[in-house]
Structure formats: C-alpha cells, structure tokens
Design an enzyme around this catalytic site. Structure first.
Site, PDB file in Angstrom:
ATOM      1  CG  ASN A  19       5.954  11.266  -2.305  1.00  0.00           C
ATOM      2  OD1 ASN A  19       5.184  12.352  -1.921  1.00  0.00           O
ATOM      3  ND2 ASN A  19       5.129  10.747  -3.950  1.00  0.00           N
ATOM      4  NE  ARG A  70       1.295 -11.074  -1.430  1.00  0.00           N
ATOM      5  CZ  ARG A  70       0.217  -9.932  -0.963  1.00  0.00           C
ATOM      6  NH1 ARG A  70      -0.903 -10.483  -2.048  1.00  0.00           N
ATOM      7  NH2 ARG A  70       0.228  -9.290   0.182  1.00  0.00           N
ATOM      8  NE  ARG A  96       7.711  -6.208  -5.821  1.00  0.00           N
ATOM      9  CZ  ARG A  96       7.294  -7.580  -6.358  1.00  0.00           C
ATOM     10  NH1 ARG A  96       6.461  -8.033  -6.363  1.00  0.00           N
ATOM     11  NH2 ARG A  96       8.267  -7.624  -7.789  1.00  0.00           N
ATOM     12  CG  ASN A 112       0.613   3.949   0.635  1.00  0.00           C
ATOM     13  OD1 ASN A 112       1.615   4.439  -0.161  1.00  0.00           O
ATOM     14  ND2 ASN A 112      -0.985   3.634  -0.310  1.00  0.00           N
ATOM     15  CG  HIS A 114      -3.894   5.616  -3.285  1.00  0.00           C
ATOM     16  ND1 HIS A 114      -3.448   4.925  -3.822  1.00  0.00           N
ATOM     17  CD2 HIS A 114      -5.552   5.809  -4.337  1.00  0.00           C
ATOM     18  CE1 HIS A 114      -4.641   4.201  -4.987  1.00  0.00           C
ATOM     19  NE2 HIS A 114      -5.712   4.782  -5.203  1.00  0.00           N
ATOM     20  CB  THR A 146      -6.052  -2.016   7.015  1.00  0.00           C
ATOM     21  OG1 THR A 146      -5.671  -1.700   5.476  1.00  0.00           O
ATOM     22  CG2 THR A 146      -5.521  -0.926   7.674  1.00  0.00           C
ATOM     23  CG  ASP A 150      -4.710   1.504  -2.734  1.00  0.00           C
ATOM     24  OD1 ASP A 150      -3.427   1.669  -2.087  1.00  0.00           O
ATOM     25  OD2 ASP A 150      -4.412   1.543  -3.904  1.00  0.00           O
TER      26      ASP A 150
END
Ligand code: GRF
Length: 222
Positions: A19, A70, A96, A112, A114, A146, A150
C-alpha cells in the site's frame, strides 16, 4: 498545510508495504496533491523501508523495546511522527494498536485501511472469517483512526464478489489490488481538502456521508 503546497504524508508500516508503494507511485504524478514525505516502521526489517529508500523518502524505525510500557512506546512514536511534520498520517499495515497522544493529536488527520467491509470483521484473519461465514461479498475499508481498533468513521470501501473457489490467499490478493486503488484515492481527497472528519461525521465535499462511499471491483478496473 498552506495553499498551493502539497500535503505531506507520513506512512506508518510494519511489513511489505504494497500500500505504501501504491501511495508512492500515485504521488509521482506532478498533479498529485500529496507527497509521501516520511515512512516510519516499528520493524527494522520491514521491506517497506527498502521501498521508501528506493524512492528517496526519509525513514525512521521506532521499535518497541523489550518490556517497554505501551504508553512509553506510544509517546516515542508520537514524538517521531511530530518530527516529520505530517499533514496526514497513513497507517498501511502498521501492526500495532495506536493509542495515547498520537490518536488525539492527529484526530481527523489519520487514516487506516482494513481488509474487510467494516463494521464487519474488525481485528485479524478477516479473509478466513469471511469464508467461514459464507459471505458473498467482501472488500476493504479506509477509515479515520480513533482510539478503538478498526472502529473510526469509514470513508471509502471497495467490494468484490466472493468466488466459490476463493481461498484466504486469493482473497488477500484481490483485496489488496483494490486497496492499492482506493487508498491513494482517499489520500487525494484529503490532500485536496475535500475530505474532513467533523466530530464523528465524515464529510466529502462538505456533504455528511450517511455511509462510506462504496466502489466495486468492476468500477475500479477502468
Ligand atoms: C493490508 O492488506 C491492509 O489492509 C492491512 O495490512 C495490509 C498491509 O499490506 N491493514 P501491505 O504491507 O501494504 O502490503
């Protein structure tokens, strides 16, 4: 981003970066409104870093240290993205969950992709889950990011008809071919100032979308 300037995109990857390559290729056109200005990977061995270097694009590796909290990793990642001066952040196979300041600071400026028709099949193994369910239609979704995985407002989807002999591998190949067309398309909309996130509402050309724009595999094969 001041008017007349190309939108600077920072792409976050973890792997092969097909991508990313589609975005780089689309940006080669002088009339394209964005440039891939920087690539960040959490994996030093990610082949996408080679793609970026071959295209003369700056790269940064932000790997998570063993045992690192994290929230500390999230902060380092946010700092790295800030340093790139991104107008738009694109997650392209970044494996991640993104959290903390990065999500809030780049709200409405982070996309993003998906490999499923969200809200179906959030998370992993989307092609297998589609086959297990006997779905007739499958596809991919570009959405704003957000804090929920997903789950951000969807912008653009591409769908295909599932064939009786489809496998996980064949679906992956066919879905990725769609992704390589719709991700540059969504990035272009954003860079042209046509795409906005207004609270939880996606606006395209000022019009609130009741559902994501949906294109078919046939319509994309021009
Ligand atoms: C894509 O299929 C995308 O949907 C998912 O991760 C994959 C990344 O592939 N989020 P690539 O690294 O761009 O080839």
């Amino acid at each position: 981003m001041s008017s007349g300037q190309r939108c600077n995109i920072t792409v976050l990857i973890s792997g092969g970066g097909t991508n990313l390559q589609a975005l780089i290729d689309a940006a080669r056109s002088p009339v394209n409104p964005y440039r891939v200005a920087h690539v960040i990977s959490d994996k030093p061995e990610a082949y996408g870093l080679t793609r970026a270097k071959d295209a003369g694009i700056d790269t940064t590796v932000v790997a998570r240290h063993k045992g690192e909290d994290r929230s500390v990793f999230d902060a380092r990642l946010a700092d790295a993205v800030d340093t790139t001066g991104a107008d738009l952040v694109i997650l392209a196979g970044f494996m991640r969950i993104i959290g903390g300041r990065l999500v809030s600071d780049y709200a409405g400026r982070m996309l993003n992709i998906h490999p499923a028709l969200l809200p179906l099949y959030k998370g992993l193994h989307t092609h297998q889950r589609c086959l297990d369910a006997g779905d007739l239609v499958h596809g991919t979704t570009v959405h704003f990011v957000t804090a929920e995985l997903d789950d951000g407002p969807s912008v653009l989807q591409a769908e295909l008809d599932v064939q009786v002999d489809d496998t996980v591998d064949s679906l992956n190949t066919r879905v990725q071919a769609l992704e390589h067309q719709i991700y540059p398309m969504a990035a272009r909309w954003f860079a042209e100032g046509r795409l906005q996130l207004d609270g939880a509402v996606v606006r395209l050309d000022g019009v609130a979308l009741k559902r994501p724009v949906r294109v078919t595999a046939d319509s994309l094969v021009a």
